[in-house]
Design a protein around this motif. Structure first.
Motif, PDB file in Angstrom:
ATOM      1  N   ASN A   1      23.656  72.378  11.023  1.00 61.63           N
ATOM      2  CA  ASN A   1      23.021  72.444   9.703  1.00 61.63           C
ATOM      3  C   ASN A   1      23.903  73.181   8.699  1.00 61.63           C
ATOM      4  O   ASN A   1      23.632  73.181   7.499  1.00 61.63           O
ATOM      5  CB  ASN A   1      21.669  73.162   9.807  1.00 61.63           C
ATOM      6  N   ILE A   2      24.957  73.836   9.186  1.00 60.47           N
ATOM      7  CA  ILE A   2      25.828  74.616   8.295  1.00 60.47           C
ATOM      8  C   ILE A   2      27.247  74.048   8.285  1.00 60.47           C
ATOM      9  O   ILE A   2      27.774  73.690   7.225  1.00 60.47           O
ATOM     10  CB  ILE A   2      25.827  76.105   8.714  1.00 60.47           C
ATOM     11  N   PHE A   3      27.852  73.932   9.435  1.00 58.58           N
ATOM     12  CA  PHE A   3      29.234  73.427   9.466  1.00 58.58           C
ATOM     13  C   PHE A   3      29.577  72.909  10.852  1.00 58.58           C
ATOM     14  O   PHE A   3      29.232  73.525  11.847  1.00 58.58           O
ATOM     15  CB  PHE A   3      30.211  74.554   9.094  1.00 58.58           C
ATOM     16  N   ARG A   4      30.235  71.768  10.873  1.00 56.08           N
ATOM     17  CA  ARG A   4      30.748  71.218  12.129  1.00 56.08           C
ATOM     18  C   ARG A   4      32.247  71.032  12.016  1.00 56.08           C
ATOM     19  O   ARG A   4      32.728  70.505  11.009  1.00 56.08           O
ATOM     20  CB  ARG A   4      30.170  69.819  12.373  1.00 56.08           C
ATOM     21  N   GLY A   5      32.966  71.422  13.057  1.00 53.88           N
ATOM     22  CA  GLY A   5      34.418  71.291  13.045  1.00 53.88           C
ATOM     23  C   GLY A   5      34.907  69.874  12.813  1.00 53.88           C
ATOM     24  O   GLY A   5      35.986  69.659  12.264  1.00 53.88           O
ATOM     25  N   LEU A   6      34.085  68.892  13.241  1.00 49.34           N
ATOM     26  CA  LEU A   6      34.535  67.502  13.120  1.00 49.34           C
ATOM     27  C   LEU A   6      33.952  66.793  11.892  1.00 49.34           C
ATOM     28  O   LEU A   6      34.120  65.593  11.731  1.00 49.34           O
ATOM     29  CB  LEU A   6      34.140  66.726  14.386  1.00 49.34           C
ATOM     30  N   SER A   7      33.275  67.526  11.009  1.00 49.18           N
ATOM     31  CA  SER A   7      32.613  66.879   9.874  1.00 49.18           C
ATOM     32  C   SER A   7      33.614  66.495   8.786  1.00 49.18           C
ATOM     33  O   SER A   7      34.758  66.955   8.774  1.00 49.18           O
ATOM     34  CB  SER A   7      31.567  67.827   9.278  1.00 49.18           C
ATOM     35  N   THR A   8      33.153  65.660   7.860  1.00 47.90           N
ATOM     36  CA  THR A   8      34.040  65.248   6.761  1.00 47.90           C
ATOM     37  C   THR A   8      34.393  66.449   5.888  1.00 47.90           C
ATOM     38  O   THR A   8      35.472  66.499   5.302  1.00 47.90           O
ATOM     39  CB  THR A   8      33.386  64.161   5.901  1.00 47.90           C
TER      40      THR A   8
ATOM     41  N   TYR B   1      35.990  77.400  14.316  1.00 54.21           N
ATOM     42  CA  TYR B   1      35.577  78.805  14.160  1.00 54.21           C
ATOM     43  C   TYR B   1      34.537  78.921  13.044  1.00 54.21           C
ATOM     44  O   TYR B   1      33.569  79.681  13.159  1.00 54.21           O
ATOM     45  CB  TYR B   1      36.785  79.712  13.879  1.00 54.21           C
ATOM     46  N   MET B   2      34.708  78.152  11.976  1.00 54.51           N
ATOM     47  CA  MET B   2      33.690  78.158  10.915  1.00 54.51           C
ATOM     48  C   MET B   2      32.350  77.680  11.456  1.00 54.51           C
ATOM     49  O   MET B   2      31.301  78.226  11.140  1.00 54.51           O
ATOM     50  CB  MET B   2      34.152  77.283   9.743  1.00 54.51           C
ATOM     51  N   GLY B   3      32.405  76.636  12.295  1.00 55.24           N
ATOM     52  CA  GLY B   3      31.175  76.139  12.918  1.00 55.24           C
ATOM     53  C   GLY B   3      30.511  77.224  13.756  1.00 55.24           C
ATOM     54  O   GLY B   3      29.292  77.427  13.699  1.00 55.24           O
ATOM     55  N   MET B   4      31.319  77.952  14.514  1.00 57.73           N
ATOM     56  CA  MET B   4      30.762  79.017  15.371  1.00 57.73           C
ATOM     57  C   MET B   4      30.124  80.122  14.518  1.00 57.73           C
ATOM     58  O   MET B   4      29.094  80.674  14.881  1.00 57.73           O
ATOM     59  CB  MET B   4      31.855  79.582  16.275  1.00 57.73           C
ATOM     60  N   LEU B   5      30.766  80.441  13.384  1.00 58.46           N
ATOM     61  CA  LEU B   5      30.185  81.470  12.506  1.00 58.46           C
ATOM     62  C   LEU B   5      28.832  81.001  11.965  1.00 58.46           C
ATOM     63  O   LEU B   5      27.908  81.802  11.793  1.00 58.46           O
ATOM     64  CB  LEU B   5      31.150  81.796  11.359  1.00 58.46           C
ATOM     65  N   GLY B   6      28.718  79.694  11.724  1.00 60.54           N
ATOM     66  CA  GLY B   6      27.431  79.132  11.279  1.00 60.54           C
ATOM     67  C   GLY B   6      26.331  79.390  12.297  1.00 60.54           C
ATOM     68  O   GLY B   6      25.193  79.719  11.939  1.00 60.54           O
ATOM     69  N   THR B   7      26.666  79.297  13.584  1.00 60.31           N
ATOM     70  CA  THR B   7      25.640  79.516  14.617  1.00 60.31           C
ATOM     71  C   THR B   7      25.157  80.977  14.601  1.00 60.31           C
ATOM     72  O   THR B   7      24.022  81.262  14.965  1.00 60.31           O
ATOM     73  CB  THR B   7      26.143  79.171  16.042  1.00 60.31           C
ATOM     74  N   VAL B   8      26.036  81.892  14.159  1.00 62.19           N
ATOM     75  CA  VAL B   8      25.622  83.303  14.080  1.00 62.19           C
ATOM     76  C   VAL B   8      24.570  83.460  12.971  1.00 62.19           C
ATOM     77  O   VAL B   8      23.570  84.159  13.135  1.00 62.19           O
ATOM     78  CB  VAL B   8      26.837  84.235  13.836  1.00 62.19           C
ATOM     79  N   MET B   9      24.776  82.780  11.857  1.00 63.12           N
ATOM     80  CA  MET B   9      23.775  82.833  10.771  1.00 63.12           C
ATOM     81  C   MET B   9      22.427  82.321  11.270  1.00 63.12           C
ATOM     82  O   MET B   9      21.388  82.932  11.027  1.00 63.12           O
ATOM     83  CB  MET B   9      24.242  81.978   9.589  1.00 63.12           C
ATOM     84  N   ASN B  10      22.453  81.199  11.981  1.00 68.26           N
ATOM     85  CA  ASN B  10      21.206  80.647  12.524  1.00 68.26           C
ATOM     86  C   ASN B  10      20.554  81.622  13.502  1.00 68.26           C
ATOM     87  O   ASN B  10      19.331  81.778  13.524  1.00 68.26           O
ATOM     88  CB  ASN B  10      21.483  79.326  13.245  1.00 68.26           C
ATOM     89  N   ALA B  11      21.390  82.276  14.313  1.00 64.45           N
ATOM     90  CA  ALA B  11      20.857  83.214  15.313  1.00 64.45           C
ATOM     91  C   ALA B  11      20.161  84.381  14.613  1.00 64.45           C
ATOM     92  O   ALA B  11      19.081  84.824  15.031  1.00 64.45           O
ATOM     93  CB  ALA B  11      21.983  83.724  16.209  1.00 64.45           C
TER      94      ALA B  11
ATOM     95  N   ALA C   1      24.905  83.619  20.393  1.00 66.75           N
ATOM     96  CA  ALA C   1      25.490  83.065  19.174  1.00 66.75           C
ATOM     97  C   ALA C   1      26.971  82.791  19.375  1.00 66.75           C
ATOM     98  O   ALA C   1      27.580  83.255  20.342  1.00 66.75           O
ATOM     99  CB  ALA C   1      25.283  84.053  18.026  1.00 66.75           C
ATOM    100  N   ALA C   2      27.549  82.035  18.447  1.00 68.37           N
ATOM    101  CA  ALA C   2      28.985  81.683  18.423  1.00 68.37           C
ATOM    102  C   ALA C   2      29.409  80.786  19.582  1.00 68.37           C
ATOM    103  O   ALA C   2      30.575  80.790  19.980  1.00 68.37           O
ATOM    104  CB  ALA C   2      29.863  82.931  18.346  1.00 68.37           C
ATOM    105  N   GLY C   3      28.474  80.022  20.093  1.00 68.26           N
ATOM    106  CA  GLY C   3      28.803  79.023  21.127  1.00 68.26           C
ATOM    107  C   GLY C   3      29.493  79.647  22.321  1.00 68.26           C
ATOM    108  O   GLY C   3      29.091  80.710  22.807  1.00 68.26           O
ATOM    109  N   THR C   4      30.552  78.994  22.762  1.00 70.12           N
ATOM    110  CA  THR C   4      31.336  79.532  23.889  1.00 70.12           C
ATOM    111  C   THR C   4      32.384  80.525  23.402  1.00 70.12           C
ATOM    112  O   THR C   4      33.055  81.171  24.210  1.00 70.12           O
ATOM    113  CB  THR C   4      32.096  78.399  24.615  1.00 70.12           C
ATOM    114  N   GLY C   5      32.582  80.586  22.082  1.00 70.46           N
ATOM    115  CA  GLY C   5      33.643  81.429  21.518  1.00 70.46           C
ATOM    116  C   GLY C   5      34.979  80.708  21.455  1.00 70.46           C
ATOM    117  O   GLY C   5      35.964  81.267  20.983  1.00 70.46           O
ATOM    118  N   ASN C   6      34.991  79.447  21.922  1.00 67.30           N
ATOM    119  CA  ASN C   6      36.240  78.668  21.944  1.00 67.30           C
ATOM    120  C   ASN C   6      36.125  77.426  21.080  1.00 67.30           C
ATOM    121  O   ASN C   6      35.108  76.717  21.159  1.00 67.30           O
ATOM    122  CB  ASN C   6      36.554  78.201  23.368  1.00 67.30           C
ATOM    123  N   PRO C   7      37.198  77.139  20.304  1.00 69.20           N
ATOM    124  CA  PRO C   7      37.187  75.864  19.571  1.00 69.20           C
ATOM    125  C   PRO C   7      37.252  74.698  20.548  1.00 69.20           C
ATOM    126  O   PRO C   7      37.555  74.891  21.726  1.00 69.20           O
ATOM    127  CB  PRO C   7      38.456  75.943  18.709  1.00 69.20           C
TER     128      PRO C   7
END
Ligand code: UDP
Length: 250
Positions: free
Chosen positions: A65-72, A84-94, A141-147
């Protein structure tokens, strides 16, 4: 009764410790982007109902809902930085989910795979286990921490590390379909699938890495629609509509 007190349900939940994965898209409500707090509150209510039954609960929230690494929006960016931007988005959601849960009296801790000490705890497996034993909801939060990974894989990994009985994936559809039910009227819902069927039919329920982690560790996956009121509690009792992904003779 506070949500953390066990009660005597008509029919007890089937699981002792579970991990709920919620896609970021679930949290945006009708907005099409970002976080809709009313929707986060609704999901938190459902989580609270389960915690009140005495079930130990972990949460992994996506970031779509915030950012995906593979998005346009990330086109032209180096993939790892975009991830990494996508992972930071998951922290906001958390943090949004933590806020909604604590408002209704559910004790929580956020643990991030990317350490950010002034915002939340770093991911420490044994500490997370202790939180669960104390009845706290742990939000990873932050997924696995890996891109190059997804939060689905993070969910399968954390569920395994925490010794969860099941990984529940709360989405916008009530299970896994043979095709996209929103586009294909002939799409049929599966009651039960094996990990290999999901992989070989290339069903877009979770990425292959997540399915592989679950398969290797014998972690059952249940896919259900978390938007339906009370759906989480129903699924925990084995009622309502959902798809189970499990080993053939499991
Ligand atoms: N992401 C990542 N590594 C991870 C988890 C997530 O790089 O371990 C990034 C990736 O860019 C992904 C984004 O975070 O597109 C949001 O996660 P995801 O797409 O899994 O969210 P969901 O689809 O569940 O909302």
């Amino acid at each position: 009764m506070t949500p953390n007190e066990p009660s005597t349900p008509a029919r007890a939940p089937r699981f002792r410790r579970v991990l709920l994965k919620v896609s970021g898209e679930v949290l945006m409500g009708d907005a099409g982007f970002g976080i809709d707090m009313a929707t986060v509150d609704e999901v938190a209510e459902q989580v609270g109902e389960i915690v009140a039954l005495g079930v130990e609960l972990c949460l992994v929230i996506g970031g779509g809902n915030i950012f995906r690494g593979l998005s346009t929006a990330a086109r032209g960016m180096e993939r790892a930085s975009a991830d990494y931007m996508g992972m930071l988005g998951t922290v906001m959601n958390a943090l949004a989910m933590q806020n909604s849960l604590e408002k209704i009296g559910v004790n929580t801790r956020v643990q991030s795979a990317i350490p950010m000490d002034s915002v939340c705890e770093p991911y420490i497996r044994r500490r997370a286990l202790r939180h669960l034993e104390k009845g706290r909801v742990v939000i990873f939060a932050a997924g696995t921490g890996n891109p190059f990974f997804t939060t689905d894989t993070a969910a399968a990994l954390r569920a395994t590390e925490m010794g969860c009985d099941v990984l529940l994936k709360g989405t916008q559809v009530d299970g896994v379909y043979s095709a996209d039910p929103r586009r294909d009227p002939n799409a049929t819902r599966y009651e039960r699938l094996t990990y290999l069927e999901v992989l070989s039919r290339d069903l877009a329920v979770m990425d292959a890495a997540a399915i592989s982690v679950a398969r290797e560790n014998g972690l059952p996956i249940i896919v259900f629609n978390i938007h339906a009121p009370g759906a989480f509690a129903q699924v925990m009792r084995g009622e309502g509509l959902f798809t189970t992904i499990i080993e053939a003779d499991g």
